[in-house]
Write a protein that holds these residues in place. Structure first.
Motif, PDB file in Angstrom:
ATOM      1  N   LEU A 126      46.933  55.389  46.185  1.00  0.00           N
ATOM      2  CA  LEU A 126      47.766  55.803  45.063  1.00  0.00           C
ATOM      3  C   LEU A 126      49.244  55.723  45.420  1.00  0.00           C
ATOM      4  O   LEU A 126      49.660  56.265  46.447  1.00  0.00           O
ATOM      5  N   THR A 127      50.005  55.068  44.576  1.00  0.00           N
ATOM      6  CA  THR A 127      51.459  55.154  44.710  1.00  0.00           C
ATOM      7  C   THR A 127      51.869  56.522  44.171  1.00  0.00           C
ATOM      8  O   THR A 127      51.068  57.219  43.517  1.00  0.00           O
ATOM      9  N   ASP A 128      53.108  56.899  44.399  1.00  0.00           N
ATOM     10  CA  ASP A 128      53.581  58.177  43.869  1.00  0.00           C
ATOM     11  C   ASP A 128      53.460  58.213  42.347  1.00  0.00           C
ATOM     12  O   ASP A 128      53.014  59.217  41.776  1.00  0.00           O
ATOM     13  N   ALA A 129      53.805  57.119  41.694  1.00  0.00           N
ATOM     14  CA  ALA A 129      53.719  57.053  40.231  1.00  0.00           C
ATOM     15  C   ALA A 129      52.264  57.144  39.764  1.00  0.00           C
ATOM     16  O   ALA A 129      51.968  57.820  38.767  1.00  0.00           O
ATOM     17  N   ASP A 130      51.344  56.489  40.492  1.00  0.00           N
ATOM     18  CA  ASP A 130      49.917  56.568  40.146  1.00  0.00           C
ATOM     19  C   ASP A 130      49.409  58.000  40.265  1.00  0.00           C
ATOM     20  O   ASP A 130      48.642  58.466  39.419  1.00  0.00           O
ATOM     21  N   ALA A 131      49.809  58.690  41.327  1.00  0.00           N
ATOM     22  CA  ALA A 131      49.357  60.065  41.546  1.00  0.00           C
ATOM     23  C   ALA A 131      49.866  60.986  40.437  1.00  0.00           C
ATOM     24  O   ALA A 131      49.113  61.831  39.921  1.00  0.00           O
ATOM     25  N   GLU A 132      51.111  60.814  40.046  1.00  0.00           N
ATOM     26  CA  GLU A 132      51.653  61.629  38.957  1.00  0.00           C
ATOM     27  C   GLU A 132      50.964  61.317  37.633  1.00  0.00           C
ATOM     28  O   GLU A 132      50.667  62.217  36.852  1.00  0.00           O
ATOM     29  N   ARG A 133      50.689  60.040  37.402  1.00  0.00           N
ATOM     30  CA  ARG A 133      49.996  59.656  36.164  1.00  0.00           C
ATOM     31  C   ARG A 133      48.578  60.236  36.135  1.00  0.00           C
ATOM     32  O   ARG A 133      48.113  60.699  35.104  1.00  0.00           O
ATOM     33  N   LEU A 134      47.897  60.222  37.301  1.00  0.00           N
ATOM     34  CA  LEU A 134      46.555  60.804  37.363  1.00  0.00           C
ATOM     35  C   LEU A 134      46.602  62.290  37.036  1.00  0.00           C
ATOM     36  O   LEU A 134      45.745  62.788  36.296  1.00  0.00           O
ATOM     37  N   GLN A 135      47.576  63.005  37.564  1.00  0.00           N
ATOM     38  CA  GLN A 135      47.728  64.430  37.238  1.00  0.00           C
ATOM     39  C   GLN A 135      47.860  64.616  35.730  1.00  0.00           C
ATOM     40  O   GLN A 135      47.149  65.432  35.134  1.00  0.00           O
ATOM     41  N   ASP A 136      48.771  63.872  35.125  1.00  0.00           N
ATOM     42  CA  ASP A 136      49.003  63.999  33.680  1.00  0.00           C
ATOM     43  C   ASP A 136      47.761  63.634  32.879  1.00  0.00           C
ATOM     44  O   ASP A 136      47.385  64.339  31.937  1.00  0.00           O
ATOM     45  N   ASP A 137      47.123  62.521  33.242  1.00  0.00           N
ATOM     46  CA  ASP A 137      45.937  62.066  32.510  1.00  0.00           C
ATOM     47  C   ASP A 137      44.800  63.084  32.604  1.00  0.00           C
ATOM     48  O   ASP A 137      44.137  63.379  31.608  1.00  0.00           O
ATOM     49  N   LEU A 138      44.572  63.628  33.803  1.00  0.00           N
ATOM     50  CA  LEU A 138      43.490  64.606  33.952  1.00  0.00           C
ATOM     51  C   LEU A 138      43.774  65.882  33.175  1.00  0.00           C
ATOM     52  O   LEU A 138      42.874  66.430  32.522  1.00  0.00           O
ATOM     53  N   MET A 139      45.005  66.350  33.201  1.00  0.00           N
ATOM     54  CA  MET A 139      45.327  67.564  32.436  1.00  0.00           C
ATOM     55  C   MET A 139      45.118  67.344  30.939  1.00  0.00           C
ATOM     56  O   MET A 139      44.584  68.207  30.251  1.00  0.00           O
ATOM     57  N   GLU A 140      45.512  66.180  30.462  1.00  0.00           N
ATOM     58  CA  GLU A 140      45.323  65.876  29.046  1.00  0.00           C
ATOM     59  C   GLU A 140      43.834  65.798  28.701  1.00  0.00           C
ATOM     60  O   GLU A 140      43.387  66.342  27.699  1.00  0.00           O
ATOM     61  N   GLN A 141      43.050  65.156  29.556  1.00  0.00           N
ATOM     62  CA  GLN A 141      41.614  64.991  29.294  1.00  0.00           C
ATOM     63  C   GLN A 141      40.856  66.316  29.431  1.00  0.00           C
ATOM     64  O   GLN A 141      39.897  66.544  28.695  1.00  0.00           O
ATOM     65  N   VAL A 142      41.264  67.169  30.362  1.00  0.00           N
ATOM     66  CA  VAL A 142      40.625  68.491  30.486  1.00  0.00           C
ATOM     67  C   VAL A 142      40.767  69.234  29.164  1.00  0.00           C
ATOM     68  O   VAL A 142      39.810  69.838  28.670  1.00  0.00           O
ATOM     69  N   SER A 143      41.956  69.187  28.600  1.00  0.00           N
ATOM     70  CA  SER A 143      42.183  69.868  27.322  1.00  0.00           C
ATOM     71  C   SER A 143      41.402  69.209  26.195  1.00  0.00           C
ATOM     72  O   SER A 143      40.750  69.897  25.409  1.00  0.00           O
ATOM     73  N   ARG A 144      41.470  67.889  26.110  1.00  0.00           N
ATOM     74  CA  ARG A 144      40.819  67.179  25.014  1.00  0.00           C
ATOM     75  C   ARG A 144      39.305  67.375  25.019  1.00  0.00           C
ATOM     76  O   ARG A 144      38.688  67.575  23.984  1.00  0.00           O
ATOM     77  N   HIS A 145      38.695  67.288  26.205  1.00  0.00           N
ATOM     78  CA  HIS A 145      37.231  67.341  26.292  1.00  0.00           C
ATOM     79  C   HIS A 145      36.692  68.713  26.675  1.00  0.00           C
ATOM     80  O   HIS A 145      35.473  68.872  26.805  1.00  0.00           O
ATOM     81  N   ARG A 146      37.587  69.688  26.892  1.00  0.00           N
ATOM     82  CA  ARG A 146      37.182  71.034  27.312  1.00  0.00           C
ATOM     83  C   ARG A 146      36.263  70.948  28.532  1.00  0.00           C
ATOM     84  O   ARG A 146      35.208  71.565  28.602  1.00  0.00           O
ATOM     85  N   ALA A 147      36.685  70.145  29.494  1.00  0.00           N
ATOM     86  CA  ALA A 147      35.887  69.896  30.700  1.00  0.00           C
ATOM     87  C   ALA A 147      35.769  71.158  31.546  1.00  0.00           C
ATOM     88  O   ALA A 147      36.715  71.937  31.660  1.00  0.00           O
ATOM     89  N   HIS A 148      34.595  71.340  32.129  1.00  0.00           N
ATOM     90  CA  HIS A 148      34.353  72.458  33.048  1.00  0.00           C
ATOM     91  C   HIS A 148      34.470  72.033  34.499  1.00  0.00           C
ATOM     92  O   HIS A 148      34.608  72.876  35.377  1.00  0.00           O
ATOM     93  N   GLY A 149      34.351  70.737  34.761  1.00  0.00           N
ATOM     94  CA  GLY A 149      34.407  70.258  36.131  1.00  0.00           C
ATOM     95  C   GLY A 149      35.013  68.877  36.204  1.00  0.00           C
ATOM     96  O   GLY A 149      34.924  68.095  35.260  1.00  0.00           O
TER      97      GLY A 149
END
Length: 125
Positions: free
Chosen positions: A20-43
């Motif tokens: 992961l580049t620094d930009a990739d790592a930051e994008r992964l953080q943002d994408d996962l936070m958005e998806q956790v909210s959207r899908h109400r993920a438990h894990g």
């Protein structure tokens, strides 16, 4: 390069395919936070099996992801740390002692099945 995130039952699986580049790592953080909210993920499982090199920023980013998603009600498991990566992280003083890790995807799913309120994908019909 964006990290693909798949939904499996109440879990999200992010499969990191290369270092992961620094930009990739930051994008992964943002994408996962958005998806956790959207899908109400438990894990969440972050699979780093294909990664043979991890710098300190990427390692800290994984720890940040776990803390951020836990605050949103989702447990995170990092799976597939290669022995060389684990060794280098320990040598640099970067540990995941406050996070959950597992040898592979199967063990990560089993851990989530035992430790999250959602239904395990393996038990879904």
């Amino acid at each position: 390069m964006p990290v693909p995130i798949l939904k499996q039952g109440t879990y999200l699986i992010a499969s990191v395919q290369s270092a992961l580049t620094d930009a990739d790592a930051e994008r992964l953080q943002d994408d996962l936070m958005e998806q956790v909210s959207r899908h109400r993920a438990h894990g969440i499982i972050v699979d780093v099996t294909a990664v043979d090199v991890m710098d300190s920023f990427a390692a800290r980013s994984l720890r940040t992801i776990a803390h951020m998603t836990q605050l949103r009600g989702a447990e995170t498991v990092i799976v597939g740390l290669q022995p060389e990566v684990a060794f280098a992280m320990v040598q640099l003083g970067l540990t995941f002692e406050d996070m959950h890790t597992a040898l592979d995807l199967e063990e990560g799913l089993a851990w989530l099945g035992r430790n999250t309120p959602g239904t395990s994908p393996a038990r879904r019909s």
